[in-house]
Design an enzyme around this catalytic site. Structure first.
Site, PDB file in Angstrom:
ATOM      1  NE  ARG A 163      -3.902  -2.050   0.196  1.00  0.00           N
ATOM      2  CZ  ARG A 163      -3.646  -3.282  -0.286  1.00  0.00           C
ATOM      3  NH1 ARG A 163      -2.534  -3.547  -0.938  1.00  0.00           N
ATOM      4  NH2 ARG A 163      -4.536  -4.235  -0.137  1.00  0.00           N
ATOM      5  CB  SER A 232      -9.443  -0.831   4.451  1.00  0.00           C
ATOM      6  OG  SER A 232      -9.744  -2.076   3.897  1.00  0.00           O
ATOM      7  CD  GLU A 328      -5.878   1.540   2.755  1.00  0.00           C
ATOM      8  OE1 GLU A 328      -5.547   0.544   3.425  1.00  0.00           O
ATOM      9  OE2 GLU A 328      -6.543   1.464   1.710  1.00  0.00           O
TER      10      GLU A 328
HETATM   11  C1  LIG Z   1     -15.591  -0.355  -1.303  1.00  0.00           C
HETATM   12  C2  LIG Z   1     -14.114  -0.108  -1.459  1.00  0.00           C
HETATM   13  C3  LIG Z   1     -13.226  -1.163  -1.536  1.00  0.00           C
HETATM   14  C4  LIG Z   1     -11.852  -0.944  -1.686  1.00  0.00           C
HETATM   15  N1  LIG Z   1     -11.027  -2.036  -1.788  1.00  0.00           N
HETATM   16  C5  LIG Z   1      -9.693  -1.862  -1.974  1.00  0.00           C
HETATM   17  C6  LIG Z   1      -8.821  -2.995  -2.127  1.00  0.00           C
HETATM   18  O1  LIG Z   1      -9.247  -4.145  -2.112  1.00  0.00           O
HETATM   19  N2  LIG Z   1      -7.503  -2.749  -2.302  1.00  0.00           N
HETATM   20  C7  LIG Z   1      -6.990  -1.485  -2.359  1.00  0.00           C
HETATM   21  O2  LIG Z   1      -5.774  -1.346  -2.540  1.00  0.00           O
HETATM   22  N3  LIG Z   1      -7.789  -0.393  -2.230  1.00  0.00           N
HETATM   23  C8  LIG Z   1      -9.118  -0.546  -2.038  1.00  0.00           C
HETATM   24  N4  LIG Z   1      -9.953   0.537  -1.896  1.00  0.00           N
HETATM   25  C9  LIG Z   1      -9.366   1.895  -1.935  1.00  0.00           C
HETATM   26  C10 LIG Z   1      -9.454   2.559  -3.330  1.00  0.00           C
HETATM   27  O3  LIG Z   1     -10.214   1.790  -4.214  1.00  0.00           O
HETATM   28  C11 LIG Z   1      -8.057   2.773  -3.927  1.00  0.00           C
HETATM   29  O4  LIG Z   1      -7.276   3.552  -3.041  1.00  0.00           O
HETATM   30  C12 LIG Z   1      -8.117   3.457  -5.297  1.00  0.00           C
HETATM   31  O5  LIG Z   1      -6.851   3.413  -5.895  1.00  0.00           O
HETATM   32  C13 LIG Z   1      -8.606   4.892  -5.177  1.00  0.00           C
HETATM   33  O6  LIG Z   1      -8.785   5.411  -6.467  1.00  0.00           O
HETATM   34  P1  LIG Z   1      -9.445   6.856  -6.650  1.00  0.00           P
HETATM   35  O7  LIG Z   1      -9.277   7.255  -8.082  1.00  0.00           O
HETATM   36  O8  LIG Z   1     -10.829   6.846  -6.148  1.00  0.00           O
HETATM   37  O9  LIG Z   1      -8.489   7.729  -5.715  1.00  0.00           O
HETATM   38  P2  LIG Z   1      -8.743   9.057  -4.881  1.00  0.00           P
HETATM   39  O10 LIG Z   1      -9.447   8.747  -3.613  1.00  0.00           O
HETATM   40  O11 LIG Z   1      -9.348  10.099  -5.759  1.00  0.00           O
HETATM   41  O12 LIG Z   1      -7.227   9.440  -4.579  1.00  0.00           O
HETATM   42  C14 LIG Z   1      -6.425   8.551  -3.809  1.00  0.00           C
HETATM   43  C15 LIG Z   1      -4.987   9.102  -3.753  1.00  0.00           C
HETATM   44  O13 LIG Z   1      -4.390   9.066  -5.044  1.00  0.00           O
HETATM   45  C16 LIG Z   1      -3.960  10.383  -5.436  1.00  0.00           C
HETATM   46  N5  LIG Z   1      -4.186  10.457  -6.891  1.00  0.00           N
HETATM   47  C17 LIG Z   1      -5.329  10.143  -7.546  1.00  0.00           C
HETATM   48  N6  LIG Z   1      -5.145  10.288  -8.874  1.00  0.00           N
HETATM   49  C18 LIG Z   1      -3.865  10.712  -9.049  1.00  0.00           C
HETATM   50  C19 LIG Z   1      -3.076  11.067 -10.192  1.00  0.00           C
HETATM   51  N7  LIG Z   1      -3.540  10.970 -11.436  1.00  0.00           N
HETATM   52  N8  LIG Z   1      -1.811  11.495  -9.981  1.00  0.00           N
HETATM   53  C20 LIG Z   1      -1.284  11.574  -8.725  1.00  0.00           C
HETATM   54  N9  LIG Z   1      -1.982  11.259  -7.613  1.00  0.00           N
HETATM   55  C21 LIG Z   1      -3.259  10.832  -7.775  1.00  0.00           C
HETATM   56  C22 LIG Z   1      -4.827  11.316  -4.630  1.00  0.00           C
HETATM   57  O14 LIG Z   1      -4.217  12.594  -4.480  1.00  0.00           O
HETATM   58  C23 LIG Z   1      -4.923  10.554  -3.321  1.00  0.00           C
HETATM   59  O15 LIG Z   1      -3.750  10.738  -2.575  1.00  0.00           O
HETATM   60  C24 LIG Z   1     -11.336   0.359  -1.763  1.00  0.00           C
HETATM   61  C25 LIG Z   1     -12.241   1.448  -1.695  1.00  0.00           C
HETATM   62  C26 LIG Z   1     -13.605   1.226  -1.544  1.00  0.00           C
HETATM   63  C27 LIG Z   1     -14.548   2.393  -1.522  1.00  0.00           C
END
Ligand SMILES: Cc1cc2nc3c(=O)[nH]c(=O)nc-3n(C[C@H](O)[C@H](O)[C@H](O)COP(=O)(O)OP(=O)(O)OC[C@H]3O[C@@H](n4cnc5c(N)ncnc54)[C@H](O)[C@@H]3O)c2cc1C
Length: 355
Positions: A163, A232, A328
């Site tokens: 992570r 999480s 997280e």
């Molecule tokens: C129901 C549920 C289940 C999940 N299960 C998992 C799992 O099994 N495993 C897991 O690892 N995660 C899991 N997650 C967490 C989540 O899916 C991941 O962290 C995912 O990568 C977030 O993507 P996002 O585009 O929504 O990110 P955001 O929430 O929009 O951003 C997350 C981080 O990434 C940065 N970021 C986003 N885009 C960019 C970019 N283009 N350039 C630089 N920085 C950027 C943001 O600044 C922030 O720090 C889960 C979340 C939910 C809601």
């Protein structure tokens, strides 16, 4: 400030909490990123890069300037022994997984249904069911604010760990991920050893594994569109061997995951459940009834309500186990992302309710 100029972020975060920003920038070209690099708020670090908002909590209703990259497109190239897949940062991760499996390109099936954008995947090196993003990442294209240039980071350069990656460390807030390239070998072997998938036959296809992963996830985790959450909420804490042995003598069934350096990783969800907080409710937010690691928004909960509940959980776990758990989920204030400890204005909770 004229509130009519504020843009709503409520549907742009999976907690579905109310938040507004005066400026939401959606760069889709290098020229647009070069202009952003000169902005005062970027130089002063008062901004937040938003993907699909599924690992993000807007604690304050007022959000900082938002940069939401809009680099789209998927290009697949076939090589002798592998497929190379170039994907724009704003593509949806699960759609990418489904597309690859539909086209007979295997490898990502265990990562199905992880919410969010492709651009966020390298940031925390997303992982599930024994597979992580780093296993397939060849390179990441990163627009660097300081040089105003696109640089390419190899898998090694990204410093992937559990992570974690360089994007949370040295390159944190230093630029934007615009594209990732994945290498998916043709010599594929499904990974079904993880609990829940180990009943599948050795001959299970990638599509069968993907469907099993989807069913497992749907049975365990609330769907954010139906019950808003960010997955999480807390990281699994890592403790010394001595500390673990003390805990184990008191709680013989405590789950433990030994680390290569001799430390022991514990399950934050188990600690929260053991402390009696599973299903607890504060105002309109709560600890999920089936999965204690997930905090949920039952309706009109605010970012501050989630913060208050998270602070309560953290203090309670410290009091019961003498272990500090930390989120997280990324915590965003009006000034930008802040460490959890720096959010000192929250309502101390005296009582939680249960259904
Ligand atoms: C129901 C549920 C289940 C999940 N299960 C998992 C799992 O099994 N495993 C897991 O690892 N995660 C899991 N997650 C967490 C989540 O899916 C991941 O962290 C995912 O990568 C977030 O993507 P996002 O585009 O929504 O990110 P955001 O929430 O929009 O951003 C997350 C981080 O990434 C940065 N970021 C986003 N885009 C960019 C970019 N283009 N350039 C630089 N920085 C950027 C943001 O600044 C922030 O720090 C889960 C979340 C939910 C809601």
């Amino acid at each position: 400030m004229n509130s009519s100029l504020q843009q709503c972020l409520q549907i742009k975060n999976s907690f579905n909490v109310k938040a507004f920003s005066e400026k939401i920038l959606k760069p889709n070209s290098i020229e647009a990123l070069q202009e952003i690099a000169d902005m005062t708020e970027v130089i002063e670090q008062h901004f937040y890069i938003l993907g699909d908002g599924s690992n993000t909590l807007f604690v304050d209703e007022q959000a900082p300037t938002i940069i939401q990259p809009k680099f789209s497109g998927i290009e697949i190239t076939e090589h002798n022994d592998h497929y190379s897949v170039q994907v724009g940062a704003s593509e949806n991760w699960h759609d990418l997984v489904s597309l690859c499996i539909e086209q007979g390109i295997n490898g990502l099936e265990n990562l199905a249904l992880i919410p969010g954008s492709v651009g966020a995947a390298p940031v925390q090196n997303i992982g599930a069911y024994g597979v992580e993003f780093a296993n397939f990442c060849r390179e990441v294209n990163f627009f660097e604010f300081a040089s105003k240039k696109l640089i390419t980071l190899s898998n090694h350069d990204c410093q992937f760990a559990y992570r974690d990656s360089i994007f949370k460390g040295r390159l944190y807030n230093k630029g934007i991920i615009t594209q990732v390239t994945l290498d998916l070998p043709k010599g594929w072997q499904g990974k079904t050893s993880y609990h829940g998938l180990n009943t599948l036959p050795d001959t299970a296809s990638a599509k069968t594994i993907m469907n099993a992963v989807i069913s497992l996830r749907q049975s365990k985790l609330p769907e954010p569109k139906k019950l808003p959450n960010a997955g999480s909420f807390f990281k699994n804490p890592v403790v010394s061997k001595e500390m673990f042995e003390q805990l184990q003598s008191k709680y013989p069934s405590i789950p433990s995951y030994p680390q290569p350096n001799g430390e022991i990783k514990l399950a934050a969800g188990w600690l929260i459940e053991q402390a009696g907080l599973k299903g607890a409710i504060y105002k309109e937010v709560g600890v999920h009834k089936k999965q204690a690691l997930v905090l949920v928004n039952y309706g009109q909960g605010t970012g501050k309500d989630v913060l208050s509940l998270a602070k309560y959980i953290q203090q309670h776990i410290k009091a019961v186990f003498n272990i500090e758990i930390t989120p997280e989920v990324r915590m965003i204030s009006a000034q930008g992302e802040q460490p959890f400890a720096s959010f000192t204005h929250f309502t101390p909770i005296s009582e939680l309710t249960y259904d």
